[in-house]
Motif scaffolding. Sequence first.
Motif, PDB file in Angstrom:
ATOM      1  N   TRP A   3      -5.195  -6.410  -6.499  1.00  0.00           N
ATOM      2  CA  TRP A   3      -4.998  -5.083  -6.046  1.00  0.00           C
ATOM      3  C   TRP A   3      -3.954  -4.189  -6.840  1.00  0.00           C
ATOM      4  O   TRP A   3      -3.939  -3.262  -7.238  1.00  0.00           O
ATOM      5  N   ALA A   4      -2.742  -4.863  -6.771  1.00  0.00           N
ATOM      6  CA  ALA A   4      -1.558  -4.180  -7.739  1.00  0.00           C
ATOM      7  C   ALA A   4      -2.223  -4.220  -9.030  1.00  0.00           C
ATOM      8  O   ALA A   4      -1.716  -2.732  -9.592  1.00  0.00           O
ATOM      9  N   ALA A   5      -2.473  -4.845  -9.559  1.00  0.00           N
ATOM     10  CA  ALA A   5      -2.678  -4.742 -11.195  1.00  0.00           C
ATOM     11  C   ALA A   5      -3.870  -3.802 -11.274  1.00  0.00           C
ATOM     12  O   ALA A   5      -3.814  -2.712 -12.259  1.00  0.00           O
ATOM     13  N   ALA A   6      -4.826  -3.763 -10.453  1.00  0.00           N
ATOM     14  CA  ALA A   6      -5.964  -2.620 -10.495  1.00  0.00           C
ATOM     15  C   ALA A   6      -5.611  -1.271 -10.260  1.00  0.00           C
ATOM     16  O   ALA A   6      -5.954  -0.248 -11.119  1.00  0.00           O
ATOM     17  N   ASN A   7      -4.519  -1.096  -9.442  1.00  0.00           N
ATOM     18  CA  ASN A   7      -4.129   0.324  -9.010  1.00  0.00           C
ATOM     19  C   ASN A   7      -2.705   0.549  -9.809  1.00  0.00           C
ATOM     20  O   ASN A   7      -1.974   1.695  -9.575  1.00  0.00           O
TER      21      ASN A   7
ATOM     22  N   ARG B  15      -0.312   0.703 -18.322  1.00  0.00           N
ATOM     23  CA  ARG B  15       0.146   0.337 -19.678  1.00  0.00           C
ATOM     24  C   ARG B  15       1.659  -0.243 -19.296  1.00  0.00           C
ATOM     25  O   ARG B  15       2.117  -1.412 -20.121  1.00  0.00           O
ATOM     26  N   GLY B  16       2.467   0.084 -18.520  1.00  0.00           N
ATOM     27  CA  GLY B  16       3.822  -0.491 -18.318  1.00  0.00           C
ATOM     28  C   GLY B  16       3.537  -2.230 -17.653  1.00  0.00           C
ATOM     29  O   GLY B  16       4.226  -2.955 -18.117  1.00  0.00           O
ATOM     30  N   ILE B  17       2.529  -2.186 -16.790  1.00  0.00           N
ATOM     31  CA  ILE B  17       2.141  -3.820 -16.308  1.00  0.00           C
ATOM     32  C   ILE B  17       1.612  -4.344 -17.435  1.00  0.00           C
ATOM     33  O   ILE B  17       2.265  -5.799 -17.513  1.00  0.00           O
TER      34      ILE B  17
ATOM     35  N   TYR C  59       0.591  -1.243   0.151  1.00  0.00           N
ATOM     36  CA  TYR C  59       0.078  -0.205  -0.122  1.00  0.00           C
ATOM     37  C   TYR C  59       0.974   1.251  -0.062  1.00  0.00           C
ATOM     38  O   TYR C  59       0.567   2.095  -0.515  1.00  0.00           O
ATOM     39  N   ALA C  60       2.015   1.213   0.640  1.00  0.00           N
ATOM     40  CA  ALA C  60       3.099   2.374   0.613  1.00  0.00           C
ATOM     41  C   ALA C  60       3.856   2.508  -0.641  1.00  0.00           C
ATOM     42  O   ALA C  60       4.684   3.474  -0.582  1.00  0.00           O
ATOM     43  N   GLY C  61       3.830   1.712  -1.450  1.00  0.00           N
ATOM     44  CA  GLY C  61       4.704   1.324  -2.662  1.00  0.00           C
ATOM     45  C   GLY C  61       6.211   1.058  -2.245  1.00  0.00           C
ATOM     46  O   GLY C  61       7.030   1.548  -2.863  1.00  0.00           O
TER      47      GLY C  61
ATOM     48  N   HIS D  65      -0.259 -14.240 -13.705  1.00  0.00           N
ATOM     49  CA  HIS D  65       0.136 -13.241 -14.758  1.00  0.00           C
ATOM     50  C   HIS D  65      -1.059 -13.006 -15.706  1.00  0.00           C
ATOM     51  O   HIS D  65      -1.288 -11.694 -16.177  1.00  0.00           O
ATOM     52  N   ARG D  66      -1.775 -14.049 -16.201  1.00  0.00           N
ATOM     53  CA  ARG D  66      -3.022 -13.958 -17.106  1.00  0.00           C
ATOM     54  C   ARG D  66      -3.919 -13.189 -16.173  1.00  0.00           C
ATOM     55  O   ARG D  66      -4.779 -12.373 -16.795  1.00  0.00           O
ATOM     56  N   ARG D  67      -4.285 -13.402 -14.972  1.00  0.00           N
ATOM     57  CA  ARG D  67      -5.461 -12.913 -14.181  1.00  0.00           C
ATOM     58  C   ARG D  67      -4.958 -11.287 -14.063  1.00  0.00           C
ATOM     59  O   ARG D  67      -5.800 -10.317 -14.324  1.00  0.00           O
ATOM     60  N   ALA D  68      -3.730 -10.957 -13.859  1.00  0.00           N
ATOM     61  CA  ALA D  68      -3.359  -9.475 -13.737  1.00  0.00           C
ATOM     62  C   ALA D  68      -3.360  -8.770 -14.732  1.00  0.00           C
ATOM     63  O   ALA D  68      -3.986  -7.672 -14.956  1.00  0.00           O
ATOM     64  N   LEU D  69      -3.057  -9.620 -16.022  1.00  0.00           N
ATOM     65  CA  LEU D  69      -3.313  -8.770 -17.221  1.00  0.00           C
ATOM     66  C   LEU D  69      -4.938  -8.227 -17.422  1.00  0.00           C
ATOM     67  O   LEU D  69      -4.966  -7.334 -18.002  1.00  0.00           O
ATOM     68  N   ARG D  70      -5.582  -9.483 -17.328  1.00  0.00           N
ATOM     69  CA  ARG D  70      -7.119  -9.035 -17.567  1.00  0.00           C
ATOM     70  C   ARG D  70      -7.686  -7.907 -16.511  1.00  0.00           C
ATOM     71  O   ARG D  70      -8.143  -6.873 -16.927  1.00  0.00           O
ATOM     72  N   VAL D  71      -6.881  -7.779 -15.130  1.00  0.00           N
ATOM     73  CA  VAL D  71      -7.438  -6.786 -14.278  1.00  0.00           C
ATOM     74  C   VAL D  71      -6.720  -5.633 -14.730  1.00  0.00           C
ATOM     75  O   VAL D  71      -7.561  -4.529 -14.752  1.00  0.00           O
TER      76      VAL D  71
END
Length: 385
Positions: free
Chosen positions: A73-77, A124-126, A44-46, A100-106
């Motif tokens: 959370w990380a992918a959405a934010n 976009r970087g993600i 949360y604090a990066g 990884h696949r889930r994070a890409l969709r999110v």
Amino acid sequence: MDLPFLLAAVERGDDTTVLEHLAETSYGGVAGEDGVALLAAAAYAGRHEVVNRLVACVDPTRPWAGGVDPVDWAAANGAYWVLSALLSRENDPLRADSPHRRALRVAQAALDSGGGAVPPPAHRGIITDLEEKLGIDRTPDELMARALVHADPEHEDWLASLLRITWPESQERFDWARSVVERADSLERRRFGLDAVNFLGFGFNPDNEDEPPFTEEAVELLRPRLATEQDPYALRTVVAAFTGYCTREDLPAVLPHVDHPDPRVRHGVARAFPGLLDVRPDTLAVLLRLADDPYPAVRTSAFEALSRTSVDTPALRAVLAVHLADPAFDARLEAAAALALRGDERATPVLDEVRRGIRNRNSRGAGRLEDLHYQLRARAEGPAV
């Protein structure tokens, strides 16, 4: 593990303290609920370096308080570095149910929703990184377009596109980057093209053990821009790229920028000096001027250059001695290291003070003192016969 103490350190951004304490904590002491709570707080604090250390002990897919899924959370934010750390232990991104696949969709869904966070999230970087791991190809033009949405060279979207375009290095990618520079119709495109040329200079190609095949072409592209580039960001990129590609005999071409008003341009010049002193010993006075620069990173690089040369004069030692009291830790340590390598005992109190502050390899200055130990031993042993 003292969770309240570590949570307070995370909140104030004190990564060194957290990493020092984690290095002295057993695996079992981190792997439980306290470890999950600390991981969530760091994310949360990066504080991605703390996250990267914790995922060695804590399951990065284990839900946080309130049932929050870490990867989602990380992918959405758009938390680029945090997500990279969370996924770093996953060895099979291609499996059907991989995070990884889930994070890409999110991340794609979050980007499509048009979130307006400040600073802009790095969706976009993600997406760029995850597509690479999943074998999804994108052209350099597509990747550059992603970087230019924010057109911020300090943003992760810019970095991710650069890394994808420039690794591994190839003549084809250099030709593309050169074309971007030469035909740029905007400052942003010129900056990106120059960054790509620079990144290609330190890319790795297993079939190229010496230097990139386009080295001479890069020097020809960059040399005139040392004299004509007016944008400070583009100029410091030109300086960095030129010093990376050129021969030592060509390094003096950067000297006209030693007094540039942008400190990061001066920093680039300072970093060229280990090679410069070899071909132009008369430039020592210029380097000593950089050692008194008001910008700490410039001073630090000047002292690093002095640690890598055997040049020794009373004026040089006098400058180093003054900076044993430098307010910047890294500059102070490098000045002491440069003096120690010249057998000057005035460095000893500073080095001893740094040494007393070291708890383990995560402590500030630990790596540099280890390097200095090997440098001193090599100097004492002398050149190999």
